[in-house]
Design a protein around this motif. Structure first.
Motif, PDB file in Angstrom:
ATOM      1  N   MET A   1       0.756  -1.235  -0.111  1.00 18.76           N
ATOM      2  CA  MET A   1       0.007   0.062   0.228  1.00 18.76           C
ATOM      3  C   MET A   1       0.728   1.412  -0.092  1.00 18.76           C
ATOM      4  N   ALA A   2       1.835   1.156   0.876  1.00 20.96           N
ATOM      5  CA  ALA A   2       2.642   2.438   0.846  1.00 20.96           C
ATOM      6  C   ALA A   2       3.498   2.631  -0.523  1.00 20.96           C
ATOM      7  N   ILE A   3       4.009   1.515  -0.878  1.00 20.32           N
ATOM      8  CA  ILE A   3       4.693   1.764  -2.420  1.00 20.32           C
ATOM      9  C   ILE A   3       3.746   2.318  -3.251  1.00 20.32           C
ATOM     10  N   ALA A   4       2.635   1.629  -3.463  1.00 16.40           N
ATOM     11  CA  ALA A   4       1.506   1.885  -4.337  1.00 16.40           C
ATOM     12  C   ALA A   4       1.081   3.453  -4.446  1.00 16.40           C
ATOM     13  N   TRP A   5       0.874   3.645  -3.054  1.00 16.75           N
ATOM     14  CA  TRP A   5       0.093   5.318  -3.127  1.00 16.75           C
ATOM     15  C   TRP A   5       0.705   6.111  -2.537  1.00 16.75           C
ATOM     16  N   ILE A   6       2.141   5.992  -2.134  1.00 13.04           N
ATOM     17  CA  ILE A   6       3.045   7.089  -1.635  1.00 13.04           C
ATOM     18  C   ILE A   6       4.250   7.170  -2.701  1.00 13.04           C
ATOM     19  N   VAL A   7       5.234   6.106  -2.680  1.00 16.33           N
ATOM     20  CA  VAL A   7       6.155   5.993  -3.220  1.00 16.33           C
ATOM     21  C   VAL A   7       6.081   6.083  -4.943  1.00 16.33           C
ATOM     22  N   PHE A   8       5.122   5.565  -5.307  1.00 22.44           N
ATOM     23  CA  PHE A   8       4.993   5.460  -6.850  1.00 22.44           C
ATOM     24  C   PHE A   8       4.459   6.962  -7.234  1.00 22.44           C
ATOM     25  N   PRO A   9       3.459   7.484  -6.728  1.00 13.22           N
ATOM     26  CA  PRO A   9       3.136   8.950  -7.144  1.00 13.22           C
ATOM     27  C   PRO A   9       4.327   9.850  -6.861  1.00 13.22           C
ATOM     28  N   ALA A  10       4.984   9.495  -5.876  1.00 17.56           N
ATOM     29  CA  ALA A  10       6.145  10.501  -5.756  1.00 17.56           C
ATOM     30  C   ALA A  10       7.187  10.287  -6.860  1.00 17.56           C
ATOM     31  N   VAL A  11       7.619   9.222  -7.250  1.00 18.17           N
ATOM     32  CA  VAL A  11       8.246   8.650  -8.126  1.00 18.17           C
ATOM     33  C   VAL A  11       7.899   9.387  -9.761  1.00 18.17           C
ATOM     34  N   LEU A  12       6.526   9.109  -9.730  1.00 18.84           N
ATOM     35  CA  LEU A  12       6.074   9.901 -11.179  1.00 18.84           C
ATOM     36  C   LEU A  12       6.125  11.560 -11.056  1.00 18.84           C
ATOM     37  N   SER A  13       5.838  12.005  -9.832  1.00 15.42           N
ATOM     38  CA  SER A  13       5.715  13.470  -9.647  1.00 15.42           C
ATOM     39  C   SER A  13       7.390  13.850 -10.040  1.00 15.42           C
ATOM     40  N   ALA A  14       8.364  13.077  -9.644  1.00 10.40           N
ATOM     41  CA  ALA A  14       9.794  13.668  -9.766  1.00 10.40           C
ATOM     42  C   ALA A  14      10.102  13.454 -11.262  1.00 10.40           C
ATOM     43  N   LEU A  15       9.665  12.197 -11.732  1.00 10.93           N
ATOM     44  CA  LEU A  15       9.891  12.001 -13.402  1.00 10.93           C
ATOM     45  C   LEU A  15       9.201  13.331 -14.257  1.00 10.93           C
ATOM     46  N   SER A  16       7.854  13.608 -13.838  1.00 11.44           N
ATOM     47  CA  SER A  16       7.362  14.876 -14.507  1.00 11.44           C
ATOM     48  C   SER A  16       7.817  16.100 -13.997  1.00 11.44           C
ATOM     49  N   LEU A  17       8.370  16.358 -13.043  1.00 20.41           N
ATOM     50  CA  LEU A  17       9.141  17.631 -12.779  1.00 20.41           C
ATOM     51  C   LEU A  17      10.268  17.703 -13.630  1.00 20.41           C
ATOM     52  N   GLY A  18      11.071  16.609 -13.469  1.00 24.41           N
ATOM     53  CA  GLY A  18      12.286  17.003 -14.236  1.00 24.41           C
ATOM     54  C   GLY A  18      12.039  17.125 -15.633  1.00 24.41           C
ATOM     55  N   CYS A  19      11.117  16.036 -16.299  1.00 19.72           N
ATOM     56  CA  CYS A  19      10.865  16.568 -17.846  1.00 19.72           C
ATOM     57  C   CYS A  19      10.303  17.711 -18.022  1.00 19.72           C
ATOM     58  N   GLY A  20       9.517  18.336 -17.066  1.00 15.70           N
ATOM     59  CA  GLY A  20       8.884  19.643 -17.326  1.00 15.70           C
ATOM     60  C   GLY A  20       9.705  20.873 -17.367  1.00 15.70           C
ATOM     61  N   LEU A  21      10.907  20.581 -16.218  1.00 12.70           N
ATOM     62  CA  LEU A  21      11.842  21.639 -16.249  1.00 12.70           C
ATOM     63  C   LEU A  21      12.721  21.413 -17.652  1.00 12.70           C
ATOM     64  N   LEU A  22      12.794  20.257 -17.999  1.00 12.89           N
ATOM     65  CA  LEU A  22      13.667  19.961 -19.274  1.00 12.89           C
ATOM     66  C   LEU A  22      12.999  21.074 -20.625  1.00 12.89           C
ATOM     67  N   VAL A  23      11.551  20.654 -20.655  1.00 14.65           N
ATOM     68  CA  VAL A  23      10.791  21.407 -21.622  1.00 14.65           C
ATOM     69  C   VAL A  23      11.013  22.611 -21.525  1.00 14.65           C
ATOM     70  N   GLN A  24      10.702  23.344 -20.338  1.00 13.99           N
ATOM     71  CA  GLN A  24      10.971  24.643 -20.035  1.00 13.99           C
ATOM     72  C   GLN A  24      12.176  25.480 -20.476  1.00 13.99           C
ATOM     73  N   ARG A  25      13.440  24.626 -20.089  1.00 12.65           N
ATOM     74  CA  ARG A  25      14.600  25.163 -20.577  1.00 12.65           C
ATOM     75  C   ARG A  25      14.804  25.250 -22.274  1.00 12.65           C
ATOM     76  N   ALA A  26      14.249  24.017 -22.894  1.00 10.92           N
ATOM     77  CA  ALA A  26      14.371  24.030 -24.074  1.00 10.92           C
ATOM     78  C   ALA A  26      13.634  24.997 -24.881  1.00 10.92           C
ATOM     79  N   ALA A  27      12.290  25.226 -24.446  1.00  9.14           N
ATOM     80  CA  ALA A  27      11.431  26.373 -24.820  1.00  9.14           C
ATOM     81  C   ALA A  27      11.670  27.727 -24.748  1.00  9.14           C
ATOM     82  N   GLY A  28      12.728  27.890 -23.578  1.00 10.06           N
ATOM     83  CA  GLY A  28      13.034  29.272 -23.234  1.00 10.06           C
ATOM     84  C   GLY A  28      12.176  30.187 -22.692  1.00 10.06           C
ATOM     85  N   ILE A  29      11.132  29.559 -22.026  1.00 10.56           N
ATOM     86  CA  ILE A  29      10.095  30.298 -21.399  1.00 10.56           C
ATOM     87  C   ILE A  29       9.777  29.927 -20.164  1.00 10.56           C
ATOM     88  N   GLU A  30       8.873  30.513 -19.335  1.00  7.83           N
ATOM     89  CA  GLU A  30       8.912  30.208 -18.070  1.00  7.83           C
ATOM     90  C   GLU A  30       7.368  29.539 -17.920  1.00  7.83           C
TER      91      GLU A  30
END
Length: 784
Positions: free
Chosen positions: A1-30
């Motif tokens: 339960m802890a892995i499914a409902w805490i760890v897994f969403p945290a991992v997806l959030s970290a991946l999405s944040l990192g990829c979002g920051l990459l797109v932001q830098r590539a686009a040159g906009i905030e």
């Protein structure tokens, strides 16, 4: 339960944040902070497609996404001090909690839509294969898993909606089945983030925007689809809101090509999720973007922007374009008026307004007039919001509404009911969020009383709708499925395997490495009934109902435990037993079976054979130098619910069998029965029930079970009791709906009968010489 409902969403959030920051830098906009996670999610879905399009590169999908996320975080360091707006985070967390509640409060790693919709089993099968071998299905041995993939993955089915799940699953090392519902819930939280930014142009207060996002993301129809595993509907809603929020930023006055990258990524993500079927979702924001550019930079600017945006989108969605050629040949279900899928009929178009107070979105509310009044309030508030946005020249919100409107006209008007329902579901949070935004905007103009009343009524209606669905959610039996997962890991490679029970998640996913075929599922081998024909889809035939040749072609048998199940033929030996299943295997040294005399019936696994039949078998055995094999088995006690004392008149005995009842309210029944001999009896309850069922015999509690949904002809063990010969009394009690998720509503199949069967599962096979065959006459036997 802890892995499914805490760890897994945290991992997806970290991946999405990192990829979002990459797109932001590539686009040159905030990129606005609330959109960073949805933008990163879109990049994960698009990047994953490039990896899995070829079998050789499929295993690189997870490393690719992780690398992109790490690069995005790395090049964004050191992060500038940026005041964090906690309100959009609060909205996302609140929505996450609402979508998670039916599963977290069940106390198990379950998922929704069990029996109602088995598409999740097919998605799991496709994801299992795609993350390792892409779309390549060649080389798979014959099995239900292989047959399933040949009608889905081999057709080029779009997987953009599930690729982030595949990546996250690999990082947390958990089976995708236990992460399915947390993944859908994570997408609901992303939807709240997108809505928060979408309405920023007409709602200034962060607190009010958080309320708008919290209420809008809970549209009843989308919530209902989420509770039965609707992954594409949620993914579509997330990306459509994202695209609408990105259009004004992408086409700002400067007209830089880099500015178009986030928008092109959003459009590509839509096509990765829906393939060519997403064109009606892609076209409106694309056209509006060009119209905005035309007004600010003329026809030439619009043409250049259009060409650049189209080229960038096509490049990002190139894998989907390659796969679309195959997928287009199998889209008849998209337009057929008779294609209902798992719907009961066409959905009501008013469901797009996000309020539908019914436990099952396929069924009309009991108070339809009240529903229509509430829908009218939502529609009026949405109109107010659109008018205000147009007056203020805020484009995001009208783009979202226009996109939803066009998609609904196309898919509801010209598509099948199944596809139309998906369009309504994905559009519903947009319409509802716009309505909440209209109320919030009115509040900020000073008309607070009217706004509070309207907003309070709408929010109460949304929560009412979803509370009913929380009560009626069809939770998968996680303990039983965990047992199948254990079997799959323990006996992997020891096939071919026959699964007699109809359990899509077993044959298509958990037992895939055993070359498993389900008797009434898609398969490659022929399975015939002794009575003629093949098992009916959805049925769970007993082993004795199948021809001997149908059974013997399998090395391994996975059999659902039951007080009425026949023992496998004598050439099989037990190798594993759990609470729900037994595993039997045929050793290489096992002796051949010349003939098999089945005895008993579906509810009586044993019977007394005629002496003539036994002696005929003895003569055949003697002619071949063989012997007789049998298992002695006393008769079972069968109690039919339809004959139980005290059956409430409000309960009809109807459905798949006249011997079952549909338990929807508190209920108790008392029955008398007799046992022919003293023994320890296992007590089994057949069929499906949602709340707690308990049984007592002669005043002694035997046991209880809760939340047991299953297909017909399956049983749940309640407990065991030692009984002397003679008369006894059984009391059956059903608790009825409670605060627990899934405890209400009508179960998919009825409950019953109750079976008391002597515990003879470990009874040995008795071998008898042909000359002594007469000793078997008059005995109760499972088979000979």
């Amino acid at each position: 339960m802890a892995i499914a409902w805490i760890v897994f969403p945290a991992v997806l959030s970290a991946l999405s944040l990192g990829c979002g920051l990459l797109v932001q830098r590539a686009a040159g906009i905030e990129i606005p902070a609330p959109l960073l996670l949805p933008v990163g999610f879109a990049l994960v879905a698009v990047a994953g497609q490039f990896a899995i399009v070829a079998g050789a590169t499929a295993p690189l999908a997870t490393p690719l996404v992780v690398a992109l996320a790490l690069v995005g975080i790395g090049i964004s360091l050191p992060w500038r001090h940026r005041r964090i707006d906690g309100w959009w985070i609060a909205a996302a967390v609140g929505v996450f909690a609402v979508f998670a509640a039916p599963f977290v409060l069940s106390g198990t790693t379950s998922f929704g839509g069990y029996i109602k919709l088995d598409d999740t089993a097919t998605y799991l099968a496709m994801l299992d294969r795609a993350m390792q071998h892409g779309y390549r299905t060649a080389g798979l041995p014959p099995s239900t898993y292989q047959a399933t993939l040949s009608t889905s993955l081999a057709w080029g089915y779009p997987l953009g909606s599930v690729l982030p799940l595949g990546v996250g699953r690999a990082l947390v090392a958990q089976d995708a089945a236990w992460l399915w519902q947390p993944y859908l819930t994570f997408m609901a939280a992303l939807l709240a983030c997108g809505v928060y930014q979408l309405v920023a142009g007409i709602v200034a207060s962060p607190r009010l925007r958080a309320l708008v996002a919290f209420g809008g993301a809970q549209a009843a129809l989308l919530y209902g689809y989420a509770l039965w595993g609707g992954v594409k509907e949620l993914a579509t809603a997330v990306v459509v809101v994202l695209v609408a929020a990105l259009v004004p930023t992408a086409v700002r006055v400067e007209g830089r090509v880099r500015d178009l990258l986030p928008l092109a990524l959003g459009l590509a993500a839509l096509l990765a999720v829906l393939s060519v079927g997403g064109l009606a979702w892609v076209a409106p924001p694309f056209v509006v973007a060009l119209a905005i550019v035309w007004r600010t930079r003329g026809v030439g600017g619009a043409l250049r922007t259009g060409a650049t945006l189209a080229a960038a989108t096509a490049l990002l969605v190139l894998p989907s374009i390659v796969l679309a050629a195959r997928w287009l040949g199998h889209t008849g279900a998209f337009t057929s008026a008779g294609e209902l899928g798992n719907l009961l009929g066409r959905l009501d178009w008013v469901q797009v307004f996000g309020i539908w107070p019914s436990g099952d979105f396929r069924i009309a509310p009991s108070s339809l007039d009240v529903t229509h009044v509430l829908v009218a309030v939502v529609a009026l508030a949405a109109i107010v919001a659109v008018v205000l946005a147009v007056r203020r020249r805020v484009y995001e919100l009208p783009i979202a509404v226009g996109t939803a409107a066009v998609a609904c006209v196309v898919y509801v008007g010209f598509g099948s009911p199944w596809i139309g329902g998906k369009a309504l579901a994905s559009s519903s949070p947009i319409v509802l969020a716009v309505a909440f935004a209209g109320v919030a905007a009115v509040f900020e103009t000073g008309r607070r009383v009217e706004a509070v009343v309207a907003g309070g009524v709408m929010l109460a209606a949304v929560l009412w709708s979803n509370a009913l669905q929380y009560r009626d959610v069809a939770l998968a039996p996680s303990a039983r499925l965990h047992e199948l997962a254990t079997i799959g890991h323990r006996f992997g490679g020891q096939g071919p395997t026959l699964l007699t029970e109809y359990e899509p998640y077993g044959a298509r996913h958990f037992l895939r490495n055993l070359q498993t075929e389900a008797s009434s599922e898609l398969r490659r081998r022929s399975i015939l009934l002794r009575a003629g024909g093949s098992p009916v889809p959805g049925s769970s035939p007993d082993l004795d109902e199948l021809t001997l040749a149908s059974v013997l072609q399998y090395r391994t048998l996975v059999v659902r435990r039951s007080g009425t199940a026949s023992r496998p033929p004598s050439s099989y030996v037990p190798v594993w037993k759990g609470r729900y299943y037994e595993v039997w295997q045929r050793p290489a040294y096992s002796r051949s079976i010349l003939a098999h005399l089945s005895l008993g019936s579906r509810l009586q696994p044993a019977a007394v054979p005629s002496c003539r039949s036994v002696l005929a078998l003895a003569r055949a055995a003697a002619a071949h130098g063989g012997q007789l094999a049998t298992v002695e088995r006393p008769p079972a006690v069968v109690i039919e619910p339809g004959g139980a004392v005290g059956l409430p008149s409000s309960f009809g005995v109807y459905g798949e069998s006249p011997d079952v009842v549909y338990l929807t309210a508190p209920y108790s029944a008392t029955s008398s029965f007799a046992t022919p001999a003293g023994a320890t009896y296992g007590v089994w309850l057949g069929g499906s029930f949602r709340s707690t069922a308990s049984i007592a015999v002669d005043g002694r509690p035997v046991g209880s079970a809760r939340q047991s949904l299953g297909w017909p002809d399956t049983f749940t063990r309640i407990g065991s009791v030692r009984l002397a010969p003679g008369s006894h009394t059984l009391v059956f009690r059903y608790a009825g709906p409670s605060w627990r998720p899934g405890s209400g509503g009508i179960p998919p199949f009825g409950a019953g009968p109750i079976v008391l069967s002597p515990d003879t599962e470990d009874a040995p096979v008795t071998y008898v010489a042909p000359a002594n065959a007469a000793t078997l006459c008059g005995k109760s036997l499972d088979w000979v």
